[in-house]
Design a protein around this motif. Sequence first.
Motif, PDB file in Angstrom:
ATOM      1  N   ASP A 142       0.825  -1.213   0.000  1.00 26.61           N
ATOM      2  CA  ASP A 142       0.000   0.000   0.000  1.00 26.61           C
ATOM      3  C   ASP A 142       0.857   1.262   0.000  1.00 26.61           C
ATOM      4  OD1 ASP A 142      -2.217  -1.580  -0.011  1.00 26.61           O
ATOM      5  OD2 ASP A 142      -2.852  -1.144   2.038  1.00 26.61           O
ATOM      6  N   ILE A 143       2.004   1.196   0.671  1.00 27.39           N
ATOM      7  CA  ILE A 143       2.913   2.351   0.664  1.00 27.39           C
ATOM      8  C   ILE A 143       3.523   2.529  -0.724  1.00 27.39           C
ATOM      9  CG2 ILE A 143       5.098   3.252   1.557  1.00 27.39           C
ATOM     10  CD1 ILE A 143       4.408   1.918   4.241  1.00 27.39           C
ATOM     11  N   GLU A 144       3.934   1.426  -1.313  1.00 30.97           N
ATOM     12  CA  GLU A 144       4.571   1.505  -2.631  1.00 30.97           C
ATOM     13  C   GLU A 144       3.636   2.063  -3.693  1.00 30.97           C
ATOM     14  OE1 GLU A 144       6.048  -2.373  -3.542  1.00 30.97           O
ATOM     15  OE2 GLU A 144       7.997  -1.974  -2.622  1.00 30.97           O
ATOM     16  N   ARG A 145       2.368   1.682  -3.633  1.00 28.04           N
ATOM     17  CA  ARG A 145       1.431   2.153  -4.660  1.00 28.04           C
ATOM     18  C   ARG A 145       0.878   3.537  -4.335  1.00 28.04           C
ATOM     19  NH1 ARG A 145      -2.468  -2.237  -2.870  1.00 28.04           N
ATOM     20  NH2 ARG A 145      -1.942  -3.244  -4.825  1.00 28.04           N
ATOM     21  N   GLY A 146       1.294   4.129  -3.211  1.00 29.50           N
ATOM     22  CA  GLY A 146       0.875   5.478  -2.866  1.00 29.50           C
ATOM     23  C   GLY A 146      -0.447   5.558  -2.135  1.00 29.50           C
ATOM     24  N   TRP A 147      -0.974   4.438  -1.697  1.00 27.07           N
ATOM     25  CA  TRP A 147      -2.221   4.466  -0.932  1.00 27.07           C
ATOM     26  C   TRP A 147      -1.992   5.028   0.470  1.00 27.07           C
ATOM     27  CZ3 TRP A 147      -5.793  -0.386  -1.849  1.00 27.07           C
ATOM     28  CH2 TRP A 147      -6.143  -0.438  -3.207  1.00 27.07           C
ATOM     29  N   ILE A 148      -0.817   4.786   1.036  1.00 25.82           N
ATOM     30  CA  ILE A 148      -0.432   5.352   2.335  1.00 25.82           C
ATOM     31  C   ILE A 148       0.602   6.431   2.051  1.00 25.82           C
ATOM     32  CG2 ILE A 148       0.626   4.891   4.582  1.00 25.82           C
ATOM     33  CD1 ILE A 148      -0.271   1.982   4.318  1.00 25.82           C
ATOM     34  N   LEU A 149       0.390   7.623   2.614  1.00 28.61           N
ATOM     35  CA  LEU A 149       1.296   8.733   2.358  1.00 28.61           C
ATOM     36  C   LEU A 149       2.420   8.772   3.390  1.00 28.61           C
ATOM     37  CD1 LEU A 149      -1.078  11.677   1.369  1.00 28.61           C
ATOM     38  CD2 LEU A 149       0.025   9.971  -0.093  1.00 28.61           C
ATOM     39  N   VAL A 150       3.648   9.000   2.925  1.00 26.78           N
ATOM     40  CA  VAL A 150       4.804   9.122   3.814  1.00 26.78           C
ATOM     41  C   VAL A 150       5.623  10.343   3.400  1.00 26.78           C
ATOM     42  CG1 VAL A 150       4.948   6.649   4.261  1.00 26.78           C
ATOM     43  CG2 VAL A 150       6.231   7.605   2.364  1.00 26.78           C
ATOM     44  N   ASN A 151       6.285  10.966   4.368  1.00 34.94           N
ATOM     45  CA  ASN A 151       7.225  12.036   4.046  1.00 34.94           C
ATOM     46  C   ASN A 151       8.651  11.507   4.189  1.00 34.94           C
ATOM     47  OD1 ASN A 151       7.888  12.075   6.820  1.00 34.94           O
ATOM     48  ND2 ASN A 151       6.319  13.638   7.227  1.00 34.94           N
ATOM     49  N   LYS A 152       9.631  12.358   3.990  1.00 32.45           N
ATOM     50  CA  LYS A 152      11.024  11.920   3.973  1.00 32.45           C
ATOM     51  C   LYS A 152      11.438  11.274   5.286  1.00 32.45           C
ATOM     52  CE  LYS A 152      13.176  14.931   0.511  1.00 32.45           C
ATOM     53  NZ  LYS A 152      14.211  15.989   0.304  1.00 32.45           N
ATOM     54  N   GLU A 153      11.092  11.898   6.400  1.00 38.65           N
ATOM     55  CA  GLU A 153      11.493  11.371   7.700  1.00 38.65           C
ATOM     56  C   GLU A 153      10.806  10.045   7.982  1.00 38.65           C
ATOM     57  OE1 GLU A 153      13.176  10.711  11.350  1.00 38.65           O
ATOM     58  OE2 GLU A 153      13.806  11.996   9.675  1.00 38.65           O
ATOM     59  N   GLN A 154       9.533   9.965   7.673  1.00 35.65           N
ATOM     60  CA  GLN A 154       8.811   8.704   7.874  1.00 35.65           C
ATOM     61  C   GLN A 154       9.393   7.605   6.993  1.00 35.65           C
ATOM     62  OE1 GLN A 154       5.013  10.300   6.852  1.00 35.65           O
ATOM     63  NE2 GLN A 154       4.505  10.927   8.940  1.00 35.65           N
ATOM     64  N   HIS A 155       9.742   7.968   5.773  1.00 32.72           N
ATOM     65  CA  HIS A 155      10.363   7.002   4.852  1.00 32.72           C
ATOM     66  C   HIS A 155      11.671   6.477   5.426  1.00 32.72           C
ATOM     67  CE1 HIS A 155      13.022   5.867   1.471  1.00 32.72           C
ATOM     68  NE2 HIS A 155      11.923   5.335   0.961  1.00 32.72           N
ATOM     69  N   ARG A 156      12.464   7.376   5.991  1.00 39.93           N
ATOM     70  CA  ARG A 156      13.736   6.966   6.594  1.00 39.93           C
ATOM     71  C   ARG A 156      13.504   6.008   7.757  1.00 39.93           C
ATOM     72  NH1 ARG A 156      16.602   7.632  10.732  1.00 39.93           N
ATOM     73  NH2 ARG A 156      15.082   9.012  11.729  1.00 39.93           N
ATOM     74  N   GLN A 157      12.531   6.324   8.606  1.00 36.06           N
ATOM     75  CA  GLN A 157      12.239   5.471   9.751  1.00 36.06           C
ATOM     76  C   GLN A 157      11.740   4.095   9.308  1.00 36.06           C
ATOM     77  OE1 GLN A 157       9.534   7.519  12.398  1.00 36.06           O
ATOM     78  NE2 GLN A 157      10.765   9.381  12.394  1.00 36.06           N
ATOM     79  N   LEU A 158      10.863   4.070   8.311  1.00 37.77           N
ATOM     80  CA  LEU A 158      10.341   2.799   7.805  1.00 37.77           C
ATOM     81  C   LEU A 158      11.462   1.952   7.218  1.00 37.77           C
ATOM     82  CD1 LEU A 158       7.083   4.100   6.087  1.00 37.77           C
ATOM     83  CD2 LEU A 158       7.179   2.578   8.069  1.00 37.77           C
ATOM     84  N   LYS A 159      12.357   2.593   6.458  1.00 42.11           N
ATOM     85  CA  LYS A 159      13.463   1.868   5.841  1.00 42.11           C
ATOM     86  C   LYS A 159      14.367   1.259   6.905  1.00 42.11           C
ATOM     87  CE  LYS A 159      15.358   0.894   1.819  1.00 42.11           C
ATOM     88  NZ  LYS A 159      14.631   0.151   0.784  1.00 42.11           N
ATOM     89  N   SER A 160      14.603   2.026   7.959  1.00 42.64           N
ATOM     90  CA  SER A 160      15.446   1.539   9.053  1.00 42.64           C
ATOM     91  C   SER A 160      14.822   0.327   9.740  1.00 42.64           C
ATOM     92  CB  SER A 160      15.670   2.660  10.075  1.00 42.64           C
ATOM     93  OG  SER A 160      16.387   2.188  11.203  1.00 42.64           O
ATOM     94  N   LEU A 161      13.508   0.407  10.009  1.00 41.84           N
ATOM     95  CA  LEU A 161      12.823  -0.721  10.645  1.00 41.84           C
ATOM     96  C   LEU A 161      12.823  -1.944   9.748  1.00 41.84           C
ATOM     97  CD1 LEU A 161       9.769   1.167  12.207  1.00 41.84           C
ATOM     98  CD2 LEU A 161      11.668   0.102  13.439  1.00 41.84           C
ATOM     99  N   GLN A 162      12.701  -1.716   8.463  1.00 41.97           N
ATOM    100  CA  GLN A 162      12.703  -2.831   7.519  1.00 41.97           C
ATOM    101  C   GLN A 162      14.060  -3.506   7.478  1.00 41.97           C
ATOM    102  OE1 GLN A 162      12.138  -1.995   3.278  1.00 41.97           O
ATOM    103  NE2 GLN A 162      10.541  -3.555   3.291  1.00 41.97           N
ATOM    104  N   GLU A 163      15.119  -2.709   7.499  1.00 42.05           N
ATOM    105  CA  GLU A 163      16.463  -3.277   7.479  1.00 42.05           C
ATOM    106  C   GLU A 163      16.750  -4.091   8.728  1.00 42.05           C
ATOM    107  OE1 GLU A 163      18.744   0.242   6.949  1.00 42.05           O
ATOM    108  OE2 GLU A 163      18.459   0.311   4.747  1.00 42.05           O
ATOM    109  N   LYS A 164      16.119  -3.709   9.840  1.00 41.13           N
ATOM    110  CA  LYS A 164      16.281  -4.451  11.095  1.00 41.13           C
ATOM    111  C   LYS A 164      15.380  -5.689  11.156  1.00 41.13           C
ATOM    112  CE  LYS A 164      17.318  -0.260  13.768  1.00 41.13           C
ATOM    113  NZ  LYS A 164      16.812   0.646  14.843  1.00 41.13           N
ATOM    114  N   GLY A 165      14.448  -5.784  10.219  1.00 43.34           N
ATOM    115  CA  GLY A 165      13.501  -6.891  10.249  1.00 43.34           C
ATOM    116  C   GLY A 165      12.426  -6.719  11.302  1.00 43.34           C
ATOM    117  N   SER A 166      12.179  -5.467  11.706  1.00 44.31           N
ATOM    118  CA  SER A 166      11.199  -5.176  12.764  1.00 44.31           C
ATOM    119  C   SER A 166       9.821  -4.976  12.146  1.00 44.31           C
ATOM    120  CB  SER A 166      11.626  -3.929  13.547  1.00 44.31           C
ATOM    121  OG  SER A 166      12.926  -4.091  14.082  1.00 44.31           O
TER     122      SER A 166
END
Length: 471
Positions: free
Chosen positions: A229-253
């Motif tokens: 949903d994030i990738e297709r733009g259904w959920i909106l994110v800004n730069k900081e949120q994107h950074r936080q999401l990427k970090s959590l994903q890299e940690k497998g959280s």
Amino acid sequence: MHFSIPETEVRSDENGSTYVAYNIHVNGVLHCRVRYSQLLGLHEQIKKEYGNNVVPAFPPKKIFTLTPAEVEQRREQLEKYMQAVRQDPILGSSEMFNSFLRKAQQETQQIPTEEVQLEIYLPNGQVKVNILTSDQTEDVLEAVASKLDLPDELVGYFSLFLVQERGDGGCTYVRKLQEFELPYVSITSLDCHDYRIVLRKSYWDTAYDSDVMDDRVGLNLLYAQTVSDIERGWILVNKEQHRQLKSLQEKGSKKEFIRLAQTLKYYGYIKFDPCITDFPEKGCHVIVSAGNNELNFHIKLPNDQMKEGSFKVTRMRCWRVTSSQVPVANGTANPSSSSKCDVKLELAFEYLMSKDRLQWVTITSQQAIMMSICLQSMVDELMVKKSGGSIKKMQKKRLNGSFQRSDSQQTVKSPPLLDSPDPSREQVVKISTKLSSVSLRGLSSSNSTSEIRGNDFHGNYAFEGIGDDDL
């Protein structure tokens, strides 16, 4: 679901005798062809099971061959009969009615009962399940859950949806597969590679996410859907949120990823294709999203000004879906039906704009029925929550028919919030490791400056604070 019988056909049986076939359409697409005698047989069964007082009027038999005018009259009467049966909370959800439709669908498409493999799409892949062509939606859903090792107690949190892939990489949610249809027959009869059956969560209240995340398979499904949903733009994110999401994903959280996503704009919403609305003025282009017990409007006004706001389901007195036949350009037949017309669908809801002012708002969209289904499921959840129930009880009640309500040209049941000011108005009828990893590729960080704030259109925020107690 919107039932109609827009046309008839003269067909020949195996003995060469001709008969009139009545084409039953669901959501504007041919579901099955039936003879008058078949519908009469269903009617007699319903009468025997439920009594004469419950059954709607049925067009009488005729001794002589019907004239074209009489065929047309019978078509109209049978259409009203099917709509009335489907709208009835008992008859419309009965196994008698649903099995009739399933059998008629299979016979119409001439697909024999046999074992097949059906591909079901997930947010990050697909699974193939072994089923019978005659398996109904619930059977297929259970087969998918078994394939994924999803626990039985979580099956009711998910549903199967018919989705059409678009050329631009997006997708259109056509409808939620219903209990009266056979998924294999439904997808095969479309004879188009653009359609897919997709597994997606079927609830709106984010509190239920906790139940799903307690299970490893449920967590992976919800995580994959959130990323998609994030990738297709259904959920909106800004730069900081994107950074936080990427970090959590890299940690497998995954749980922390979902919890952060829950705080983002439009989490859990379904986004519909661009369409037309008459609010705040006729002919406005709008993108509608459904979620958080509301329909969100992102409107482009005739002067190109952009506006955004939302209509809470708790302020909707009622809604209805209507259809009309629109001739196809150049006389080209609609590939989804035998009609020479396309079906124009509209969703209209009556909304409490201010303390004493109700207003009808209309959306013209081929996804009008899907929007209506979303509204009804939101109402169902609110009613269950208000009564102290749970989503598991709600799923059980749906299977028992307590919450089955139909979308048709008649007004659909919704919360009776207040009396209509017009006394002459028509009465309202009240995955396991089988899931591969998901990446956040393609996430746009430009949304930080383009998010629309919510102080924009008339009547919206006057109703903040209206909650479940309004039901």
